[in-house]
Design a protein around this motif. Structure first.
Motif, mmCIF file in Angstrom:
data_model
loop_
_atom_site.group_PDB
_atom_site.id
_atom_site.type_symbol
_atom_site.label_atom_id
_atom_site.label_comp_id
_atom_site.label_asym_id
_atom_site.label_seq_id
_atom_site.Cartn_x
_atom_site.Cartn_y
_atom_site.Cartn_z
ATOM 1 N N ASN A 289 -43.634 -31.471 16.187
ATOM 2 C CA ASN A 289 -44.393 -30.693 15.939
ATOM 3 C C ASN A 289 -44.386 -29.566 14.774
ATOM 4 N N ARG A 290 -45.547 -29.620 14.657
ATOM 5 C CA ARG A 290 -45.739 -28.809 12.697
ATOM 6 C C ARG A 290 -45.538 -27.732 12.296
ATOM 7 N N ARG A 291 -44.633 -26.735 13.668
ATOM 8 C CA ARG A 291 -44.109 -25.537 13.235
ATOM 9 C C ARG A 291 -42.604 -26.160 12.810
ATOM 10 N N GLN A 292 -42.299 -27.689 13.075
ATOM 11 C CA GLN A 292 -40.642 -27.632 12.550
ATOM 12 C C GLN A 292 -41.087 -28.108 11.486
ATOM 13 N N LEU A 293 -42.215 -28.530 10.669
ATOM 14 C CA LEU A 293 -41.959 -29.303 9.165
ATOM 15 C C LEU A 293 -41.465 -27.699 8.487
ATOM 16 N N HIS A 294 -40.436 -28.357 8.240
ATOM 17 C CA HIS A 294 -40.176 -27.354 7.329
ATOM 18 C C HIS A 294 -40.404 -28.265 5.725
ATOM 19 N N LYS A 295 -40.843 -28.860 4.945
ATOM 20 C CA LYS A 295 -41.766 -28.850 3.303
ATOM 21 C C LYS A 295 -41.723 -30.356 3.519
ATOM 22 N N ILE A 296 -42.874 -30.298 2.936
ATOM 23 C CA ILE A 296 -43.590 -31.706 2.093
ATOM 24 C C ILE A 296 -42.964 -32.055 0.584
ATOM 25 N N TRP A 297 -42.582 -33.292 0.970
ATOM 26 C CA TRP A 297 -42.046 -34.425 -0.813
ATOM 27 C C TRP A 297 -43.443 -35.499 -0.738
ATOM 28 N N LEU A 298 -44.343 -34.739 -1.468
ATOM 29 C CA LEU A 298 -45.726 -35.706 -2.105
ATOM 30 C C LEU A 298 -45.405 -36.635 -3.229
ATOM 31 N N THR A 299 -45.635 -37.237 -3.658
ATOM 32 C CA THR A 299 -45.192 -38.553 -4.299
ATOM 33 C C THR A 299 -46.147 -38.454 -5.103
ATOM 34 N N ALA A 300 -46.408 -38.717 -6.426
ATOM 35 C CA ALA A 300 -46.672 -38.881 -8.115
ATOM 36 C C ALA A 300 -46.658 -39.889 -8.595
ATOM 37 N N SER A 301 -47.578 -41.055 -9.216
ATOM 38 C CA SER A 301 -46.860 -41.975 -9.602
ATOM 39 C C SER A 301 -45.811 -42.066 -11.572
ATOM 40 N N SER B 14 -45.833 -40.538 1.034
ATOM 41 C CA SER B 14 -45.543 -39.042 0.549
ATOM 42 C C SER B 14 -44.538 -38.643 2.265
ATOM 43 N N MET B 15 -43.820 -37.917 2.032
ATOM 44 C CA MET B 15 -43.048 -37.612 3.285
ATOM 45 C C MET B 15 -42.718 -36.217 3.021
ATOM 46 N N ALA B 16 -42.616 -36.242 5.422
ATOM 47 C CA ALA B 16 -42.373 -34.948 5.366
ATOM 48 C C ALA B 16 -40.455 -34.622 6.111
ATOM 49 N N GLU B 17 -40.296 -33.831 5.736
ATOM 50 C CA GLU B 17 -39.159 -33.320 5.995
ATOM 51 C C GLU B 17 -39.127 -32.224 7.097
ATOM 52 N N PHE B 18 -38.826 -32.039 8.224
ATOM 53 C CA PHE B 18 -38.080 -31.395 9.171
ATOM 54 C C PHE B 18 -37.222 -30.647 9.734
ATOM 55 N N VAL B 19 -37.506 -29.529 10.057
ATOM 56 C CA VAL B 19 -36.265 -28.424 10.236
ATOM 57 C C VAL B 19 -34.743 -28.883 10.238
ATOM 58 N N ASP B 20 -34.389 -29.861 11.276
ATOM 59 C CA ASP B 20 -32.735 -30.636 10.988
ATOM 60 C C ASP B 20 -32.568 -31.495 10.188
ATOM 61 N N GLY B 21 -33.567 -31.609 8.985
ATOM 62 C CA GLY B 21 -32.914 -32.132 7.952
ATOM 63 C C GLY B 21 -34.118 -33.589 7.923
ATOM 64 N N ALA B 22 -34.555 -34.026 8.866
ATOM 65 C CA ALA B 22 -34.977 -35.548 8.857
ATOM 66 C C ALA B 22 -35.789 -35.585 7.899
ATOM 67 N N VAL B 23 -36.484 -36.774 7.202
ATOM 68 C CA VAL B 23 -37.300 -36.745 6.183
ATOM 69 C C VAL B 23 -38.097 -38.275 6.614
ATOM 70 N N ILE B 24 -39.475 -38.016 6.786
ATOM 71 C CA ILE B 24 -40.230 -39.399 7.193
ATOM 72 C C ILE B 24 -41.004 -39.871 6.340
ATOM 73 N N ALA B 25 -41.099 -40.563 6.109
ATOM 74 C CA ALA B 25 -41.972 -41.610 5.210
ATOM 75 C C ALA B 25 -43.390 -42.711 5.406
ATOM 76 N N GLN B 26 -44.303 -42.839 4.807
ATOM 77 C CA GLN B 26 -44.975 -43.081 4.667
ATOM 78 C C GLN B 26 -44.843 -44.376 3.610
ATOM 79 N N LEU B 27 -44.905 -45.912 4.100
ATOM 80 C CA LEU B 27 -45.101 -46.503 3.080
ATOM 81 C C LEU B 27 -46.063 -47.794 2.990
ATOM 82 N N GLY B 28 -46.382 -48.091 2.626
ATOM 83 C CA GLY B 28 -47.234 -49.136 2.304
ATOM 84 C C GLY B 28 -47.546 -49.814 0.696
#
Ligand code: NDP
Ligand code: MG
Length: 380
Positions: A161-173, A245-259
């Protein structure tokens, strides 16, 4: 068969999009556009058989017409030609891989013609996000991010649910000059700035990665794509570009995509969304990777990033000034007419003297771009 058109087919993203098409038998290329590289465009036309191709000048169009006279393809030119490719009746999806604000009008044209957009051209959202996002909704079309960080966030949000997105962690090299101080950056050369540690990209975006302006543009791009405030986007330096990059949700969970760093993955994801396809190439090997490290971005020595947050917070036409000033300053740097540190200096100067227009129209955005160009022309 999925039918696609590509704006900027001869560039870094454009050619990798065609690599994905070459590897998959169910993608059909209906139309291509480039600026002037008719040699490569001819090759692409011979291999992928689009029915329409556009180049920027009449002169190049003439040249290309002669080169492909034996083929059944129509050649068009200029902005009208670019718009024609964007609204090509057969295409369902348009890949916007031109560089610069030239991408705004064809992107709008494609959306109005009902095409989904695989968006690489970040300048479009940076300068006209307030127009593009509501228009996509109105036209019922998808904006599918191609930029690797945005594709990562998009993948992290899948099923959430996009409304439960709390913060974006935008990665940079951190780019090739990570860890250097202003004193050491003063005399860096074009060749040094063009050496990106992880990604192979077009020249302009490679310089933007060295100044961290690219991350600033990506923050603004993310803001529109995911409907978050600039303050809710945190830049984190992760030098190996493994976490995209990573998405942090309102409950503190952080989901990342790696590759592994490979643009074909986000390109392919955008082309086939929501499906995934096999992609040959290197896979992540966690044993040899051993560790992933994180740092705060250095906005003191790389002020281009700080200026992006200033521009995004003020909004209106200021992101256009930021982007246009950077575009011109990068061109001057590539021409060896200014130094590396002059790039953020010029951006800052242009931003200071600009009177912000709220919610600018496309015309006002393009007028602002022209005014910034003129100012830089007269001063540098
Ligand atoms: P390149 O410079 O490699 O390619 C730009 C492409 O746009 C070329 O095909 C060029 O044609 C074409 N082009 C330029 N001007 C016009 C015009 N007036 N009309 C038609 N075509 C035109 O850029 P990139 O592929 O690196 O980047 C493209 C966009 O994608 C940028 O906005 C960039 O920020 C973004 N992006 C790129 C990434 C990458 O890995 N490269 C990653 C994420 C985002 P020609 O060859 O004839 O000059
Ligand atoms: Mg990126």
């Amino acid at each position: 068969m999925k039918k696609i058109a590509i704006l900027g087919s001869t560039g870094s993203i454009g050619t990798q999009t065609l690599e994905v098409a070459r590897a998959n038998q169910d993608l059909e290329i209906t139309a291509l556009a480039a600026a002037s590289n008719v040699k490569l465009l001819e090759k692409q036309i011979r291999e992928f058989h689009p029915s329409l191709a556009a180049v920027w000048t009449e002169e190049k169009a003439k040249e290309l017409k002669t080169m492909v006279a034996d083929l059944d393809v129509r050649i068009v030119a200029g902005m009208e030609g670019l718009l024609e490719v964007a609204r090509h009746p057969e295409a369902e999806l348009v890949v916007t891989a031109v560089v610069g604000m030239i991408g705004i009008r064809p992107t709008i044209e494609a959306m109005k013609a009902g095409k989904d957009i695989a968006l690489a051209n970040k300048e479009t959202l940076v300068t006209a996000g307030h127009i593009i996002m509501p228009l996509a909704e109105e036209c019922g079309v998808k904006i599918l991010p191609v930029d690797s960080e945005h594709s990562a966030i998009f993948q992290c949000l899948n099923g959430e649910n996009r409304r439960q997105l709390h913060k974006i962690w935008l990665t940079a090299s951190g780019g090739p000059f990570r860890g250097r101080k202003k004193e050491e950056l003063k005399n860096v050369q074009v060749e040094d700035a063009l050496k990106h540690p992880n990604w192979s990209m077009g020249r302009k975006i490679t310089i933007d990665s060295a100044t961290l302006v690219n991350k600033g543009l990506e923050m603004m791009e993310a803001r529109w794509l995911f409907g978050v405030e600039p303050k809710d986007i945190q830049i984190v330096v992760q030098p190996k570009s493994i976490i995209h990059s990573m998405a942090e949700f309102v409950d503190g969970a952080v989901i990342a995509q790696l590759g592994t760093p490979d643009m074909r993955l986000p390109i392919q994801y955008a082309l086939y969304y929501p499906d995934r396809r096999y992609l040959p190439g290197d896979r992540l090997d966690f044993w040899s990777l051993n560790q992933i490290t994180f740092e705060k971005p250095d906005t003191e020595n790389f002020p281009g990033l700080r200026l992006a947050f200033d521009a995004a917070s003020a909004g209106g036409s200021l992101p256009t000034v930021y982007n246009a000033a950077n575009e011109r300053a990068v061109a001057l740097f590539l021409d060896r007419r200014i130094g590396f540190l002059d790039i953020p200096e010029i951006i800052g100067n242009c931003m200071e003297t600009h009177r912000v227009i709220d919610a600018p129209t496309v015309e006002q955005i393009l007028e602002t771009e022209a005014a910034v160009y003129e100012m830089i022309e007269s001063r540098w």
